[in-house]
Scaffold this active site. Structure first.
Site, PDB file in Angstrom:
ATOM      1  CB  SER A 135      -0.857  -0.008   1.276  1.00 29.64           C
ATOM      2  OG  SER A 135      -1.504   1.230   1.452  1.00 29.64           O
TER       3      SER A 135
ATOM      4  CE1 TYR B 141      -3.864  -2.513   5.123  1.00 26.40           C
ATOM      5  CE2 TYR B 141      -3.339  -0.219   4.630  1.00 26.40           C
ATOM      6  CZ  TYR B 141      -3.624  -1.510   4.202  1.00 26.40           C
ATOM      7  OH  TYR B 141      -3.658  -1.786   2.860  1.00 26.40           O
TER       8      TYR B 141
HETATM    9  N1  LIG Z   1      -8.875  -1.125  -0.892  1.00 21.71           N
HETATM   10  C1  LIG Z   1      -7.919  -0.262  -0.596  1.00 21.71           C
HETATM   11  O1  LIG Z   1      -8.170   0.946  -0.399  1.00 21.71           O
HETATM   12  C2  LIG Z   1      -6.488  -0.718  -0.556  1.00 21.71           C
HETATM   13  C3  LIG Z   1      -5.473   0.256  -0.670  1.00 21.71           C
HETATM   14  C4  LIG Z   1      -4.138  -0.159  -0.665  1.00 21.71           C
HETATM   15  C5  LIG Z   1      -3.834  -1.500  -0.548  1.00 21.71           C
HETATM   16  N2  LIG Z   1      -4.855  -2.421  -0.429  1.00 21.71           N
HETATM   17  C6  LIG Z   1      -4.470  -3.822  -0.285  1.00 21.71           C
HETATM   18  O2  LIG Z   1      -5.037  -4.543  -1.365  1.00 21.71           O
HETATM   19  C7  LIG Z   1      -5.251  -5.908  -0.960  1.00 21.71           C
HETATM   20  C8  LIG Z   1      -6.648  -6.346  -1.339  1.00 21.71           C
HETATM   21  O3  LIG Z   1      -7.570  -5.549  -0.613  1.00 21.71           O
HETATM   22  P1  LIG Z   1      -9.083  -5.334  -1.086  1.00 21.71           P
HETATM   23  O4  LIG Z   1      -9.309  -3.875  -1.070  1.00 21.71           O
HETATM   24  O5  LIG Z   1      -9.369  -6.108  -2.306  1.00 21.71           O
HETATM   25  O6  LIG Z   1      -9.844  -5.971   0.176  1.00 21.71           O
HETATM   26  P2  LIG Z   1     -11.251  -6.748   0.255  1.00 21.71           P
HETATM   27  O7  LIG Z   1     -12.178  -6.251  -0.792  1.00 21.71           O
HETATM   28  O8  LIG Z   1     -11.654  -6.638   1.689  1.00 21.71           O
HETATM   29  O9  LIG Z   1     -10.873  -8.267  -0.085  1.00 21.71           O
HETATM   30  C9  LIG Z   1     -10.068  -9.013   0.772  1.00 21.71           C
HETATM   31  C10 LIG Z   1      -9.976 -10.434   0.268  1.00 21.71           C
HETATM   32  O10 LIG Z   1      -9.105 -11.181   1.141  1.00 21.71           O
HETATM   33  C11 LIG Z   1      -9.767 -12.371   1.553  1.00 21.71           C
HETATM   34  N3  LIG Z   1      -9.236 -12.740   2.864  1.00 21.71           N
HETATM   35  C12 LIG Z   1      -9.220 -11.986   3.981  1.00 21.71           C
HETATM   36  N4  LIG Z   1      -8.620 -12.650   4.985  1.00 21.71           N
HETATM   37  C13 LIG Z   1      -8.249 -13.848   4.482  1.00 21.71           C
HETATM   38  C14 LIG Z   1      -7.576 -14.974   5.018  1.00 21.71           C
HETATM   39  N5  LIG Z   1      -7.171 -14.993   6.299  1.00 21.71           N
HETATM   40  N6  LIG Z   1      -7.347 -16.040   4.232  1.00 21.71           N
HETATM   41  C15 LIG Z   1      -7.751 -16.037   2.929  1.00 21.71           C
HETATM   42  N7  LIG Z   1      -8.389 -14.994   2.354  1.00 21.71           N
HETATM   43  C16 LIG Z   1      -8.639 -13.915   3.130  1.00 21.71           C
HETATM   44  C17 LIG Z   1     -11.254 -12.024   1.507  1.00 21.71           C
HETATM   45  O11 LIG Z   1     -12.055 -13.167   1.279  1.00 21.71           O
HETATM   46  P3  LIG Z   1     -12.700 -14.127   2.381  1.00 21.71           P
HETATM   47  O12 LIG Z   1     -13.400 -13.243   3.360  1.00 21.71           O
HETATM   48  O13 LIG Z   1     -13.593 -14.987   1.545  1.00 21.71           O
HETATM   49  O14 LIG Z   1     -11.570 -14.899   2.976  1.00 21.71           O
HETATM   50  C18 LIG Z   1     -11.294 -11.154   0.247  1.00 21.71           C
HETATM   51  O15 LIG Z   1     -11.346 -11.978  -0.904  1.00 21.71           O
HETATM   52  C19 LIG Z   1      -4.943  -5.941   0.544  1.00 21.71           C
HETATM   53  O16 LIG Z   1      -3.647  -6.432   0.772  1.00 21.71           O
HETATM   54  C20 LIG Z   1      -5.024  -4.479   0.950  1.00 21.71           C
HETATM   55  O17 LIG Z   1      -4.241  -4.209   2.101  1.00 21.71           O
HETATM   56  C21 LIG Z   1      -6.155  -2.065  -0.440  1.00 21.71           C
END
Ligand SMILES: NC(=O)c1ccc[n+]([C@@H]2O[C@H](COP(=O)([O-])OP(=O)(O)OC[C@H]3O[C@@H](n4cnc5c(N)ncnc54)[C@H](OP(=O)(O)O)[C@@H]3O)[C@@H](O)[C@H]2O)c1
Length: 251
Positions: free
Chosen positions: A139, A154
């Site tokens: 991030s 975070y």
């Molecule tokens: N969205 C943002 O603003 C943002 C910004 C910068 C970086 N990021 C990074 O981008 C990445 C993806 O984030 P996102 O925004 O797509 O989040 P999201 O929409 O909340 O999706 C998270 C995914 O991770 C899975 N997950 C969570 N815990 C898990 C575990 N213990 N084992 C296996 N699967 C797990 C969830 O599925 P299940 O619940 O089915 O397990 C879901 O598919 C993350 O690393 C986040 O830190 C996000």
């Protein structure tokens, strides 16, 4: 066909990357997450997009034994892994002065230990092949801590992820120069991330990047070009240059 494994593929950025790779039909796509129904729905959409082959594996990557079982299942099904994307991550909204032990250990488990378990489990396979790509989704908060004070633990966990990614790369660079440890550093992305962290919907935040645009940038930079660093918005490179300059005292 190269095999790409994406953790956290039942929603958000992981789902978007899976769907785009499925559409391109030039990778076998393996999806990992905990919710079977959501994962199966993404797998079905990937197949509908023309994916050559899709496998869904239910696993909690915060548990080392489940990671080892998942890696064994991928190798049993496909015989190889070319790219492993550590995309699982979650936010936590607590000011640094109010953080509890539980807040910090939860962030470390979800955002750091999950990636360490996966890299340690996949590395023997990459070493045997002398090639492979890890993509760790970090991030901009893993680069510049003061952008958001409320995302303190975070942000710190993503700094740790960046640090340990560099250490993994340094450990293997001389003997295994074709094993790549890549980092991707998005800013805000329009996913459920904010809601999962118990805060505002990320889609409503200023500067939120469209999830498909972000996924495309990571696929192009980290997966296809195997770049060590991928910034998903051009403006972030300028922010990084300014930040790095601010860390060096003036002569
Ligand atoms: N969205 C943002 O603003 C943002 C910004 C910068 C970086 N990021 C990074 O981008 C990445 C993806 O984030 P996102 O925004 O797509 O989040 P999201 O929409 O909340 O999706 C998270 C995914 O991770 C899975 N997950 C969570 N815990 C898990 C575990 N213990 N084992 C296996 N699967 C797990 C969830 O599925 P299940 O619940 O089915 O397990 C879901 O598919 C993350 O690393 C986040 O830190 C996000």
């Amino acid at each position: 066909m190269p095999v790409v494994v994406i953790t956290g593929a039942s929603a958000g950025l992981g789902e978007a990357m899976a769907l785009q790779l499925a559409s391109a039909a030039d990778h076998t796509v393996v999806l990992i997450a905990r919710r079977k129904d959501a994962l199966d729905a993404v797998a079905a959409r990937c197949t509908g997009k023309g994916a050559a082959a899709v496998t869904a594996i239910v696993a909690d990557v915060c548990k080392r034994d489940e990671v080892e079982r998942a890696v064994a299942a991928v190798l049993a099904a496909h015989g190889t892994i070319d790219v492993w994307v550590n995309n699982v991550g979650r936010g936590c909204n607590v000011l640094p002065s109010a953080l509890t032990d539980a807040d910090v250990s939860d962030m470390m488990q979800v955002n750091v230990m999950s990636a360490i378990y996966c890299m340690q489990a996949v590395l023997p396979h990459f070493k045997a092949r002398r090639t492979g790509t890890f993509v760790n989704v970090s991030s901009m908060l893993g680069r510049i801590p003061h952008i958001s004070t409320i995302r303190s633990a975070y942000s710190a966990s993503k700094h740790f992820l960046n640090g340990i990614t560099g250490s993994f790369a340094a450990e293997h660079a001389a003997e295994y120069p074709d094993i790549v440890f890549a980092l991707a550093s998005p800013g805000v992305i329009g996913t459920d991330f904010g809601l999962t962290a118990g805060s505002a919907d990320s889609r409503t935040l200023p500067g939120a990047q469209d999830v498909d645009e972000c996924a495309a940038a990571i696929i192009d930079g980290a997966i296809r070009k195997r770049q060590r660093e991928t910034y998903t918005q051009p403006a972030h490179k300028a922010m990084m240059r300014q930040h790095l300059e601010s860390l060096v005292p003036a002569e």
